[in-house]
Enzyme design. Sequence first.
Site, PDB file in Angstrom:
ATOM      1  N   SER A  66       0.856  -1.180   0.000  1.00 31.21           N
ATOM      2  CA  SER A  66       0.000   0.000   0.000  1.00 31.21           C
ATOM      3  C   SER A  66       0.896   1.235   0.000  1.00 31.21           C
ATOM      4  O   SER A  66       1.769   1.341  -0.863  1.00 31.21           O
ATOM      5  CB  SER A  66      -0.954  -0.049   1.214  1.00 31.21           C
TER       6      SER A  66
ATOM      7  N   HIS B 206      -2.523  -1.123  -3.405  1.00 27.50           N
ATOM      8  CA  HIS B 206      -3.626  -0.175  -3.309  1.00 27.50           C
ATOM      9  C   HIS B 206      -3.376   0.992  -4.253  1.00 27.50           C
ATOM     10  O   HIS B 206      -2.297   1.577  -4.253  1.00 27.50           O
ATOM     11  CB  HIS B 206      -3.748   0.370  -1.886  1.00 27.50           C
TER      12      HIS B 206
ATOM     13  N   ASP C 292      -4.883  -4.140   5.904  1.00 25.92           N
ATOM     14  CA  ASP C 292      -5.176  -5.033   4.789  1.00 25.92           C
ATOM     15  C   ASP C 292      -3.989  -5.969   4.591  1.00 25.92           C
ATOM     16  O   ASP C 292      -2.834  -5.545   4.618  1.00 25.92           O
ATOM     17  CB  ASP C 292      -5.459  -4.232   3.513  1.00 25.92           C
TER      18      ASP C 292
END
Length: 193
Positions: free
Chosen positions: A11, A38, A131
């Site tokens: 991310s 992401h 996540d």
Amino acid sequence: MRCDLVAIGASWGGLAALQTLLRGLNGDFAAPICVAQHRSARSDDSLLPALLGQRTALTVRDAEDKADLRPGTVLIAPPDYHMLVERGDVALSTDAPVAYSRPSIDVLLESAAAAYRDRLVGVVLTGANADGAAGLARVAELGGIAIVQDPETAERAEMPRAALTAVPSARVLPLAAIASHLVELCSRPGVRA
């Protein structure tokens, strides 16, 4: 262990981390690689694969639905799609975001674990949320190898820390050491490094 797939989640700070990791892998890397990074639904589809492809001999491209998994190839979840791993290929989904993310790292890792079980290496890199923690736990639960970027070497440590909380037995490596560890794991069938 025979490594048939590497699944990576990243991310915040992921572009630089992925560039470093992929730069350490040769074009003849023995396993396919799937990446959930992401990125905004408004992202230019071709920008991330192009930036990553400049730094590695691997083939890097956005995944398409039913794209084959091939050694030496990096498939990246496209913006606003979950990437699910099936045995031998990937599927794309526009199901609801998971933890506000689409693509979701958990979706990638959980589906890869179900398909590849003990022949999977799951990697969680830098990021600013949790996540990937549940997905990496599933990787470990099904016998795969779980690797987490050392939070001290991550641009954002929240995601690696969450992954370590979920999988305390994960291998913790500085970013610069992950590529060589993947080469060792994926190039010697039958050896569990």
